[in-house]
Write a protein that holds these residues in place. Structure first.
Motif, PDB file in Angstrom:
ATOM      1  N   SER A  75       0.859  -1.177   0.000  1.00  0.00           N
ATOM      2  CA  SER A  75       0.000   0.000   0.000  1.00  0.00           C
ATOM      3  C   SER A  75       0.899   1.232   0.000  1.00  0.00           C
ATOM      4  N   GLU A  76       0.572   2.248   0.802  1.00  0.00           N
ATOM      5  CA  GLU A  76       1.510   3.370   0.935  1.00  0.00           C
ATOM      6  C   GLU A  76       2.856   2.867   1.434  1.00  0.00           C
ATOM      7  N   GLN A  77       2.783   1.899   2.319  1.00  0.00           N
ATOM      8  CA  GLN A  77       3.951   1.208   2.818  1.00  0.00           C
ATOM      9  C   GLN A  77       3.669  -0.291   2.763  1.00  0.00           C
ATOM     10  N   VAL A  78       4.666  -1.073   3.075  1.00  0.00           N
ATOM     11  CA  VAL A  78       4.485  -2.522   3.107  1.00  0.00           C
ATOM     12  C   VAL A  78       4.031  -2.927   4.496  1.00  0.00           C
ATOM     13  N   ARG A  79       2.919  -3.649   4.572  1.00  0.00           N
ATOM     14  CA  ARG A  79       2.425  -4.173   5.843  1.00  0.00           C
ATOM     15  C   ARG A  79       2.618  -5.687   5.857  1.00  0.00           C
ATOM     16  N   ASN A  80       3.087  -6.204   6.970  1.00  0.00           N
ATOM     17  CA  ASN A  80       3.263  -7.645   7.134  1.00  0.00           C
ATOM     18  C   ASN A  80       2.416  -8.126   8.299  1.00  0.00           C
ATOM     19  N   SER A  81       1.764  -9.241   8.116  1.00  0.00           N
ATOM     20  CA  SER A  81       0.923  -9.799   9.165  1.00  0.00           C
ATOM     21  C   SER A  81       1.724 -10.733  10.054  1.00  0.00           C
ATOM     22  N   ALA A  82       1.106 -11.137  11.140  1.00  0.00           N
ATOM     23  CA  ALA A  82       1.646 -12.243  11.930  1.00  0.00           C
ATOM     24  C   ALA A  82       1.404 -13.537  11.159  1.00  0.00           C
ATOM     25  N   THR A  83       1.920 -14.636  11.669  1.00  0.00           N
ATOM     26  CA  THR A  83       1.637 -15.944  11.081  1.00  0.00           C
ATOM     27  C   THR A  83       0.345 -16.477  11.679  1.00  0.00           C
ATOM     28  N   PHE A  84      -0.623 -16.749  10.814  1.00  0.00           N
ATOM     29  CA  PHE A  84      -1.913 -17.257  11.262  1.00  0.00           C
ATOM     30  C   PHE A  84      -1.969 -18.767  11.054  1.00  0.00           C
ATOM     31  N   GLU A  85      -2.450 -19.474  12.059  1.00  0.00           N
ATOM     32  CA  GLU A  85      -2.543 -20.928  11.965  1.00  0.00           C
ATOM     33  C   GLU A  85      -3.633 -21.406  12.902  1.00  0.00           C
ATOM     34  N   GLY A  86      -4.392 -22.392  12.459  1.00  0.00           N
ATOM     35  CA  GLY A  86      -5.451 -22.935  13.303  1.00  0.00           C
ATOM     36  C   GLY A  86      -6.831 -22.529  12.816  1.00  0.00           C
ATOM     37  N   ASN A  87      -7.814 -22.742  13.670  1.00  0.00           N
ATOM     38  CA  ASN A  87      -9.202 -22.535  13.273  1.00  0.00           C
ATOM     39  C   ASN A  87      -9.549 -21.087  12.963  1.00  0.00           C
ATOM     40  N   GLY A  88      -8.835 -20.136  13.536  1.00  0.00           N
ATOM     41  CA  GLY A  88      -9.159 -18.734  13.308  1.00  0.00           C
ATOM     42  C   GLY A  88      -8.375 -18.098  12.184  1.00  0.00           C
ATOM     43  N   THR A  89      -7.691 -18.897  11.372  1.00  0.00           N
ATOM     44  CA  THR A  89      -6.824 -18.364  10.322  1.00  0.00           C
ATOM     45  C   THR A  89      -7.575 -17.446   9.372  1.00  0.00           C
ATOM     46  N   PHE A  90      -8.703 -17.896   8.863  1.00  0.00           N
ATOM     47  CA  PHE A  90      -9.446 -17.134   7.853  1.00  0.00           C
ATOM     48  C   PHE A  90      -9.857 -15.766   8.387  1.00  0.00           C
ATOM     49  N   GLU A  91     -10.506 -15.743   9.559  1.00  0.00           N
ATOM     50  CA  GLU A  91     -11.002 -14.476  10.099  1.00  0.00           C
ATOM     51  C   GLU A  91      -9.864 -13.509  10.401  1.00  0.00           C
ATOM     52  N   ARG A  92      -8.793 -14.011  11.000  1.00  0.00           N
ATOM     53  CA  ARG A  92      -7.683 -13.120  11.362  1.00  0.00           C
ATOM     54  C   ARG A  92      -6.963 -12.591  10.130  1.00  0.00           C
ATOM     55  N   PHE A  93      -6.812 -13.452   9.118  1.00  0.00           N
ATOM     56  CA  PHE A  93      -6.179 -12.967   7.894  1.00  0.00           C
ATOM     57  C   PHE A  93      -7.047 -11.913   7.222  1.00  0.00           C
ATOM     58  N   MET A  94      -8.354 -12.122   7.177  1.00  0.00           N
ATOM     59  CA  MET A  94      -9.229 -11.168   6.507  1.00  0.00           C
ATOM     60  C   MET A  94      -9.269  -9.830   7.234  1.00  0.00           C
ATOM     61  N   GLU A  95      -9.117  -9.835   8.542  1.00  0.00           N
ATOM     62  CA  GLU A  95      -9.008  -8.569   9.272  1.00  0.00           C
ATOM     63  C   GLU A  95      -7.768  -7.801   8.818  1.00  0.00           C
ATOM     64  N   PHE A  96      -6.666  -8.518   8.620  1.00  0.00           N
ATOM     65  CA  PHE A  96      -5.443  -7.896   8.133  1.00  0.00           C
ATOM     66  C   PHE A  96      -5.637  -7.371   6.713  1.00  0.00           C
ATOM     67  N   ALA A  97      -6.277  -8.169   5.863  1.00  0.00           N
ATOM     68  CA  ALA A  97      -6.421  -7.812   4.450  1.00  0.00           C
ATOM     69  C   ALA A  97      -7.421  -6.698   4.218  1.00  0.00           C
ATOM     70  N   SER A  98      -8.280  -6.426   5.193  1.00  0.00           N
ATOM     71  CA  SER A  98      -9.378  -5.478   4.998  1.00  0.00           C
ATOM     72  C   SER A  98      -9.126  -4.107   5.609  1.00  0.00           C
ATOM     73  N   VAL A  99      -7.904  -3.847   6.044  1.00  0.00           N
ATOM     74  CA  VAL A  99      -7.583  -2.526   6.585  1.00  0.00           C
ATOM     75  C   VAL A  99      -7.893  -1.466   5.527  1.00  0.00           C
ATOM     76  N   PRO A 100      -8.586  -0.362   5.873  1.00  0.00           N
ATOM     77  CA  PRO A 100      -8.945   0.658   4.874  1.00  0.00           C
ATOM     78  C   PRO A 100      -7.731   1.161   4.113  1.00  0.00           C
ATOM     79  N   CYS A 101      -7.923   1.429   2.828  1.00  0.00           N
ATOM     80  CA  CYS A 101      -6.845   1.991   2.013  1.00  0.00           C
ATOM     81  C   CYS A 101      -7.403   3.150   1.199  1.00  0.00           C
ATOM     82  N   PRO A 102      -7.475   4.348   1.790  1.00  0.00           N
ATOM     83  CA  PRO A 102      -7.963   5.526   1.072  1.00  0.00           C
ATOM     84  C   PRO A 102      -7.021   5.901  -0.061  1.00  0.00           C
TER      85      PRO A 102
END
Length: 336
Positions: free
Chosen positions: A168-195
């Protein structure tokens, strides 16, 4: 035409994209401050993907030995896959001595084993300015996030760790997601607003791939979701080098108007440098633009394929079923 078709239509395309971003009938440009996907949309996406997703085909570059059950780390230690032998050193375990080699050479050697690794997925999301464009159902950046959710769900179902990278304006890196909550936690990271971008220089895909080359391990999987606007020869060479040790998939996201300009009356197109202006495209110009845009996208796909990267195309109006079908036709998901 006085100028080359590539330069002329590239300028028209850029201006048209800017105009459509500002005047989209469904109000997409007014939603740029909101999350890319809301919590409700993420839940709906999970329901959608769960109906169509299939278990990923085994990564041919990953270790043959696999972990079983829940794991706290992606690394397993010495493993069971023989790699080579080296001269015996004080402190080596006697049970690791290669007795057959010792009998042939008369010198003690110790067996070394390849480290067993769990395959890890990295999803590289392009959220730069050119991705914040759409004329119908959604922006390209939204469709890319939805497609990334498709892969995050697959990884969760297979018990694989997932990391995210957002350009984006800068490079954002997530934590490592693993387990049953992987999808939800990754999508929270991917959905950060980008004006709309307030910077003149964006991160380059090439620079981030250099980081991936240093960080990713043999057998990992890298999935790039982008319009590949800055795909150049240096980037292609780097992808070829990466492809030797990891599996790479590319999802080329585009908007329909990028392939065929609609016949809108009164639409005034101007080159970015102001040197020429078109008040209305003639039938011949519209056809020439369509031919140029087809060659533009085909060239990107061909060059990516030539360096071993499998590419699937996804329009902003396509369903994720289209993505799933492309990945599985002819075993395309298994190749790379």
């Amino acid at each position: 035409m006085m100028r080359s078709a590539a330069m002329r239509f590239s300028s028209i395309w850029s201006f048209a994209k800017s105009w459509f971003s500002q005047t989209s009938a469904d109000g997409l440009s007014q939603q740029v401050q909101a999350p890319i996907l809301s919590e409700q949309q993420i839940h709906a996406l999970g329901d959608e993907v769960s109906q169509i997703v299939t278990k990923p085909i085994a990564n041919p570059k990953a270790s043959e030995a696999r972990k079983q059950g829940e794991q706290a780390s992606r690394y397993l230690g010495s493993g069971m896959e023989y790699e080579e032998s080296r001269r015996y050193q004080p402190g080596d375990e006697v049970r690791r001595i290669n007795w057959r080699l010792m009998a042939r050479t008369g010198q003690a050697h110790t067996k070394l084993f390849q480290e067993e690794r769990q395959e890890s997925w990295t999803l590289l999301l392009d959220q730069r300015q050119s991705m914040r464009f759409g004329t119908r159902q959604s922006l390209k950046v939204v469709q890319a996030a939805r497609a990334a959710g498709f892969f995050a769900w697959q990884a969760q179902q297979s018990g694989l760790p997932v990391e995210g990278i957002a350009l984006s304006e800068q490079v954002r890196n997530s934590a490592t997601f693993e387990g049953n909550g992987t999808f939800e936690r990754f999508m929270e990271f991917a959905s950060v607003p980008c004006p709309p971008l307030a910077v003149t220089q964006e991160p380059r895909l090439y620079d981030e791939l250099l980081v991936c080359q240093q960080r990713l391990q043999s057998g990992d999987r890298l999935i790039i979701l982008s319009d590949f606007k800055d795909l150049d020869e240096a980037t292609l060479q780097l992808l070829a080098a990466l492809q030797d040790k990891i599996m790479i998939k590319a999802v080329l996201v585009y908007d329909p108007v990028e392939k065929q300009l609609p016949p809108l009356p009164g639409l005034k197109l101007q080159s970015l440098n102001g040197e020429f202006e078109v008040s209305q495209l003639s039938a011949q110009q519209a056809k020439a633009y369509q031919q140029w845009s087809a060659q533009y996208f085909d060239h990107k796909i061909q060059r990516l394929n030539q360096v071993g990267v499998t590419v699937v195309s996804l329009s902003t109006v396509d369903s994720l079923q289209v993505l799933n079908d492309q990945l599985n036709v002819g075993g395309v998901y298994a190749r790379a």
